[in-house]
Design an enzyme around this catalytic site. Structure first.
Site, PDB file in Angstrom:
ATOM      1  N   GLU A 265       0.825  -1.218   0.000  1.00 31.48           N
ATOM      2  CA  GLU A 265       0.000   0.000   0.000  1.00 31.48           C
ATOM      3  C   GLU A 265       0.858   1.266   0.000  1.00 31.48           C
ATOM      4  O   GLU A 265       0.622   2.197   0.761  1.00 31.48           O
ATOM      5  CB  GLU A 265      -0.976  -0.016   1.179  1.00 31.48           C
ATOM      6  CG  GLU A 265      -1.907  -1.222   1.133  1.00 31.48           C
ATOM      7  CD  GLU A 265      -2.972  -1.255   2.207  1.00 31.48           C
ATOM      8  OE1 GLU A 265      -2.742  -0.717   3.304  1.00 31.48           O
ATOM      9  OE2 GLU A 265      -4.038  -1.838   1.932  1.00 31.48           O
ATOM     10  N   ASP A 338      -8.100  -9.155   4.078  1.00 28.60           N
ATOM     11  CA  ASP A 338      -7.869  -7.988   4.931  1.00 28.60           C
ATOM     12  C   ASP A 338      -8.935  -7.853   6.003  1.00 28.60           C
ATOM     13  O   ASP A 338      -9.826  -6.997   5.868  1.00 28.60           O
ATOM     14  CB  ASP A 338      -7.831  -6.714   4.059  1.00 28.60           C
ATOM     15  CG  ASP A 338      -7.437  -5.484   4.852  1.00 28.60           C
ATOM     16  OD1 ASP A 338      -7.039  -5.627   6.016  1.00 28.60           O
ATOM     17  OD2 ASP A 338      -7.540  -4.371   4.305  1.00 28.60           O
ATOM     18  N   GLU A 366     -12.601  -2.116  12.121  1.00 25.50           N
ATOM     19  CA  GLU A 366     -12.594  -1.428  10.831  1.00 25.50           C
ATOM     20  C   GLU A 366     -13.712  -1.943   9.917  1.00 25.50           C
ATOM     21  O   GLU A 366     -14.381  -1.164   9.246  1.00 25.50           O
ATOM     22  CB  GLU A 366     -11.234  -1.623  10.154  1.00 25.50           C
ATOM     23  CG  GLU A 366     -11.203  -1.074   8.739  1.00 25.50           C
ATOM     24  CD  GLU A 366      -9.866  -1.276   8.028  1.00 25.50           C
ATOM     25  OE1 GLU A 366      -8.922  -1.807   8.640  1.00 25.50           O
ATOM     26  OE2 GLU A 366      -9.780  -0.881   6.850  1.00 25.50           O
TER      27      GLU A 366
HETATM   28  C1  GCU Z   1      -6.119  -2.120   5.792  1.00 22.74           C
HETATM   29  C2  GCU Z   1      -6.494  -0.785   6.355  1.00 22.74           C
HETATM   30  C3  GCU Z   1      -5.366   0.199   6.270  1.00 22.74           C
HETATM   31  C4  GCU Z   1      -4.106  -0.419   6.903  1.00 22.74           C
HETATM   32  C5  GCU Z   1      -3.802  -1.750   6.241  1.00 22.74           C
HETATM   33  C6  GCU Z   1      -2.658  -2.505   6.892  1.00 22.74           C
HETATM   34  O1  GCU Z   1      -5.975  -2.040   4.407  1.00 22.74           O
HETATM   35  O2  GCU Z   1      -7.617  -0.284   5.661  1.00 22.74           O
HETATM   36  O3  GCU Z   1      -5.750   1.368   6.951  1.00 22.74           O
HETATM   37  O4  GCU Z   1      -3.034   0.438   6.767  1.00 22.74           O
HETATM   38  O5  GCU Z   1      -4.921  -2.587   6.334  1.00 22.74           O
HETATM   39  O6  GCU Z   1      -2.939  -3.454   7.614  1.00 22.74           O
HETATM   40  O7  GCU Z   1      -1.508  -2.173   6.693  1.00 22.74           O
END
Ligand code: GCU
Length: 671
Positions: A265, A338, A366
């Protein structure tokens, strides 16, 4: 009449105890009416002092003698309790064992379940760690209980009383580590200015047996050190980390180590320099090894190596098995995507026999209704342990749900997830019902309520996760969430330019033929990543458990399922309806408990349950009306008619950030 008197007495007790604000969590609140005799060993270990102090303050039973015996087979953290009519002997191999033994006694005292024969306890995992996704600006990623509890501006000079209470709460359930900052890490946490602040927290937590860890940004040598590269095989980069580790250990001799989100990400990582995850993790590991630290290296990666996102972490990490240094632990989310309301376990568990592995659970909700919905997560975590044998992993992490709200977690019942996380990390065989009962008795004094009321509250907790799954994403559906904040339903969601695997249609694949992601041998072949016996079971649409059906299969709308003897469409509708009805039941169970508790607590949970009931209906209507466009089948007669039209729900645009739960008022206004 008796019931009437009981109500009056209970109300008086509640009022005399002062208004409930939730700040005291499940911990012993009022000092014991008389001080019992507590006889502790002479020791410089601060944990011994805490154990004795806690018992002196809160223990009101027979005298307790605390004994340290190094060769009693109890390890660093285990303890033995030998009760008798005249006194209790608490034996441990060291201070931390005494600490856990003391909290065990206080827990049992408060719940009224003191043992009458010898008890020996050891934690199943050596590392039981909370992961805070707290940013240095005070926001908490995916946190729904206010701002971060770490007041970086005031540290190291000002010590918030909350720090010690936080440590106490963790120690009381056996949590022995905390990662203070977000995995999307700012390099600033490793700067000299911040390290003294971190050291101050570590000093406060040490007597409670809690080690401090930090999330490290892989590009810190560039961002903080001004270097031109963060290539893990560059000797200057390795040297930078060695020096950084030495600086940290000078300030914090028992520093736990680093947690790293790399090449995920948008975060930097070794792959940016043509290196592997093992290259990156091992370089950090060698900087920490001389000091005894570990690297928790996250396997939450999904670069499109395979068209199915659920296969990508396995594809990237399995080939690295055996290549990680001994002080690297691969941290894997419980499921392959996730933190969805329900996922099958990640097939990476057990697939890397020559590597250390740990599971990452998400305590913060979440994808489970934030702090508006009750979703007691012990049953979900136990489901994970039913597939992944506790002995095959090394450690347990949980993404914290803690913030600066007065009750710590936003929803009063979300405290129970913090509690349950610690209890299961200590003993994954503990029953969910035991954990729920302990929490209810210690927090809400449920043991003094009429039996049927306490049972109602227990049922509410134990049924709550399944209810959320049912009204959000039953039968293996996943990722139907609204983009960004992940609160409401948006199975129709399209966002120009977004990665396809961030969008619901990629996952549900609804069409005129059916619903679900074909991960069989005829589809993405994700079933192959599971062990043989399970793989065959999951691959066959008739033997795949109904709860994972649409995760692994694209199922015709009118297929009659062996599990329900009804069509897939009708079964799906009944799950949505069941989830919605369950919340209505929770409302009744909560109302029945109203006379036995503080009015503010009752009103707070009642308000949140109203939001949850409306959300459950919103989810049910949105998903069923949306999927009905494809199934072209009628809703079964026993399913509550939709309250909304699909168009009106598609217009809802909740104006919330990633970091908030929508207020009940906002939800009222939009629906
Ligand atoms: C999910 C979450 C993110 C977080 C990511 C992670 O995608 O939405 O906010 O950073 O997990 O676990 O790194």
């Amino acid at each position: 009449m008796i019931r009437y008197i009981y109500v009056i007495v209970s109300v008086c007790v509640a009022l005399c105890a002062g208004a409930y604000d939730g700040a005291g969590l499940w911990l012993p609140g009022a000092p014991a009416a008389f001080s019992a005799q507590i006889d502790g060993p002479k020791s410089k270990d601060a944990s011994v002092g805490v154990a004795c102090d806690e018992l002196r303050r809160y223990w009101s039973g027979v005298p307790v003698k605390l004994v340290i015996k190094r060769d009693a087979g109890l390890g660093d953290e285990g303890f033995r309790i030998e009760p008798s009519d005249r006194r209790i002997v608490l034996t441990a191999g060291g201070g931390r064992g005494l600490l856990y033994g003391a909290y065990y006694l206080l827990r049992k005292q408060k719940a009224g379940t003191l043992p009458d024969s010898t008890v020996t306890e050891h934690p199943r995992y050596r590392m039981r760690v909370l992961n805070h996704w707290d940013n240095l600006d005070g926001t908490v990623e995916r946190g729904y209980a206010g701002k971060s509890i770490w007041n970086w501006d005031e540290l190291p000079d000002v010590e918030s009383p909350r720090y010690r209470e936080y440590a106490r709460a963790n120690a009381s359930v056996g949590i022995n580590g905390t990662v203070l900052n977000n995995v999307n890490a700012s390099s600033k946490i490793l700067s000299d200015d911040y390290l003294v602040k971190v050291a101050r927290l570590a000093d406060i937590f040490r007597p409670y047996g809690i080690k401090v860890y930090l999330s490290a940004n892989f590009a810190a040598p560039m961002q903080l050190g001004g270097m031109a590269t963060a290539d893990p095989l560059n000797p200057d980069v390795a040297e930078w980390w060695k020096k950084k580790a030495a600086d940290i250990y000078r300030l914090i001799p028992d520093f736990g180590g680093f947690l790293v989100k790399a090449n995920s990400e948008g975060q930097p990582g070794p792959c940016d320099f043509g290196r592997t995850h093992a290259d990156g993790a091992n370089m950090l590991a060698s900087a920490l090894a001389p000091h005894g630290g570990v690297v928790m290296w996250r396997a939450f990666v999904y670069s499109p190596s395979d068209p199915d996102r659920a296969k990508q972490a396995y594809a990237e990490f399995k080939p690295l098995d055996g290549k990680f240094a001994p002080n690297v632990i691969v941290q894997i989310k419980n499921g392959p995507v996730d933190f969805q309301p329900r996922e099958p376990y990640s097939p990476l568990f057990g697939a890397m026999p020559s590597s250390r592995q740990m599971v990452e659970f998400q305590v913060t909700q979440e994808y489970l209704g934030h702090s508006n919905h009750i979703a007691f997560l012990a049953p979900m975590w136990k489901e994970f342990f039913s597939y992944v044998k506790p002995g095959s992993i090394d450690a347990v992490a949980g993404v914290a749900n803690i913030g600066d709200s007065s009750n710590w977690t936003g929803h009063p019942f979300a405290q129970a997830n913090w509690y349950a996380f610690g209890r299961l990390a200590w003993d994954p065989d503990e029953e969910s019902s035991v954990i729920a009962g302990e929490w209810l008795d210690m927090t809400l004094n449920a043991a003094s309520m009429p039996a049927e009321v306490r049972t109602g509250l227990m049922d509410m907790m134990l049924d709550s996760h399944e209810a959320v799954v049912d009204y959000m994403m039953p039968m293996g559906l996943h990722h139907l969430f609204a983009f960004g904040h992940h609160y409401g339903p948006e199975p129709w969601c399209e966002v120009a330019g977004a990665r396809p695997d961030w969008l619901p249609k990629y996952y549900h694949k609804a069409d005129s033929l059916g619903l679900g992601f074909d991960r069989t041998l005829g589809g993405s072949r994700a079933v192959e990543q599971y062990v043989d016996s399970l793989s065959a079971m999951l691959n066959d649409v008739d033997s795949c458990p109904e709860k994972f059906l649409l995760w692994f299969h694209h199922v015709p709308w009118d297929k009659v399922l062996p599990s329900s003897d009804d069509t897939m469409w009708n079964t799906l509708c009944h799950h949505y309806e069941g989830g919605f009805k369950a919340v209505k039941t929770f409302q009744r169970q909560w109302d029945a408990a109203a006379p036995y508790m503080d009015g503010a607590l009752y009103a707070d949970v009642r308000r949140r349950l109203m939001a949850q009931a409306r959300d459950a209906r919103w989810w049910k209507d949105a998903c069923l009306l949306y999927f009905q466009q494809y199934s072209k089948m009628l809703l079964p007669a026993d399913v509550t008619a939709p309250e909304h039209t699909l168009e009106s729900m598609m217009d809802i645009n909740l104006d919330i950030t990633n970091y908030e739960s929508p207020s009940v008022e906002l939800l009222d206004a939009v629906r």
